[in-house]
Design a protein around this motif. Structure first.
Motif, PDB file in Angstrom:
ATOM      1  N   ALA A  82       0.842  -1.206   0.000  1.00 40.43           N
ATOM      2  CA  ALA A  82       0.000   0.000   0.000  1.00 40.43           C
ATOM      3  C   ALA A  82       0.873   1.251   0.000  1.00 40.43           C
ATOM      4  CB  ALA A  82      -0.936  -0.006   1.207  1.00 40.43           C
ATOM      5  N   TYR A  83       1.931   1.238   0.786  1.00 45.17           N
ATOM      6  CA  TYR A  83       2.850   2.377   0.853  1.00 45.17           C
ATOM      7  C   TYR A  83       3.490   2.640  -0.511  1.00 45.17           C
ATOM      8  CZ  TYR A  83       6.902   5.177   2.228  1.00 45.17           C
ATOM      9  OH  TYR A  83       7.845   6.172   2.338  1.00 45.17           O
ATOM     10  N   ARG A  84       3.982   1.562  -1.146  1.00 45.89           N
ATOM     11  CA  ARG A  84       4.614   1.719  -2.460  1.00 45.89           C
ATOM     12  C   ARG A  84       3.661   2.187  -3.536  1.00 45.89           C
ATOM     13  NH1 ARG A  84       7.667  -3.366  -1.082  1.00 45.89           N
ATOM     14  NH2 ARG A  84       9.784  -2.676  -0.718  1.00 45.89           N
ATOM     15  N   MET A  85       2.382   1.769  -3.436  1.00 46.21           N
ATOM     16  CA  MET A  85       1.394   2.107  -4.472  1.00 46.21           C
ATOM     17  C   MET A  85       0.798   3.495  -4.276  1.00 46.21           C
ATOM     18  SD  MET A  85       1.516  -0.348  -6.552  1.00 46.21           S
ATOM     19  CE  MET A  85       0.133   0.062  -7.563  1.00 46.21           C
ATOM     20  N   ALA A  86       0.953   4.075  -3.108  1.00 52.77           N
ATOM     21  CA  ALA A  86       0.395   5.401  -2.859  1.00 52.77           C
ATOM     22  C   ALA A  86       1.066   6.406  -3.803  1.00 52.77           C
ATOM     23  CB  ALA A  86       0.596   5.802  -1.405  1.00 52.77           C
ATOM     24  N   PRO A  87       0.274   7.253  -4.450  1.00 48.67           N
ATOM     25  CA  PRO A  87       0.845   8.192  -5.426  1.00 48.67           C
ATOM     26  C   PRO A  87       1.970   9.046  -4.875  1.00 48.67           C
ATOM     27  CG  PRO A  87      -1.538   8.253  -5.498  1.00 48.67           C
ATOM     28  CD  PRO A  87      -1.172   7.387  -4.338  1.00 48.67           C
ATOM     29  N   GLU A  88       1.882   9.439  -3.619  1.00 54.38           N
ATOM     30  CA  GLU A  88       2.909  10.315  -3.057  1.00 54.38           C
ATOM     31  C   GLU A  88       4.220   9.581  -2.788  1.00 54.38           C
ATOM     32  OE1 GLU A  88       0.363   9.058   0.542  1.00 54.38           O
ATOM     33  OE2 GLU A  88       0.028   9.444  -1.558  1.00 54.38           O
TER      34      GLU A  88
END
Length: 114
Positions: free
Chosen positions: A106-112
């Motif tokens: 989820a962290y890696r996929m977050a746009p930011e």
């Protein structure tokens, strides 16, 4: 008298149908083997990000055609940064120990964080 032809392109949000003032966010996504392209306002793009994040948290991103995805472990991430991101986004995270795969995805996929 000189005449000049001026063309104007109006972009509408494909989700709300409203005209987008400023820049549109172009989104391409795949679902059940079909690819979809959308023009979204910042607000709609944020809503899509918020809605899809729980689903992609456990998903494996597909590498771009002609490339292989590097195998990345949680050890290449700053655990404190991941936990802080999870806290800000109201995502449960263990305060110590190993980071879960779903959290790191989820962290890696977050746009930011891309």
């Amino acid at each position: 008298m000189a005449k000049k032809k001026i063309e104007t392109t109006l972009i509408t949000d494909d989700f709300t149908g409203e005209e987008i003032s400023g820049g549109a966010v172009e989104v391409s996504l795949s679902y059940k083997g079909k690819t979809y392209n959308l023009d979204l306002s910042e607000k709609s793009a944020t809503a899509l990000d918020d809605a899809i994040t729980p689903f992609i948290a456990n998903a494996e991103p597909e590498p771009a055609k002609g490339t292989t995805a590097p195998i990345r472990s949680a050890s290449d991430l700053d655990a404190a940064a991941v936990r802080e991101w999870a806290r800000i986004n109201n995502i449960p995270a263990n305060p110590r120990g190993r980071l879960s795969k779903s959290l790191t995805n989820a962290y890696r996929m977050a746009p930011e964080n891309r």
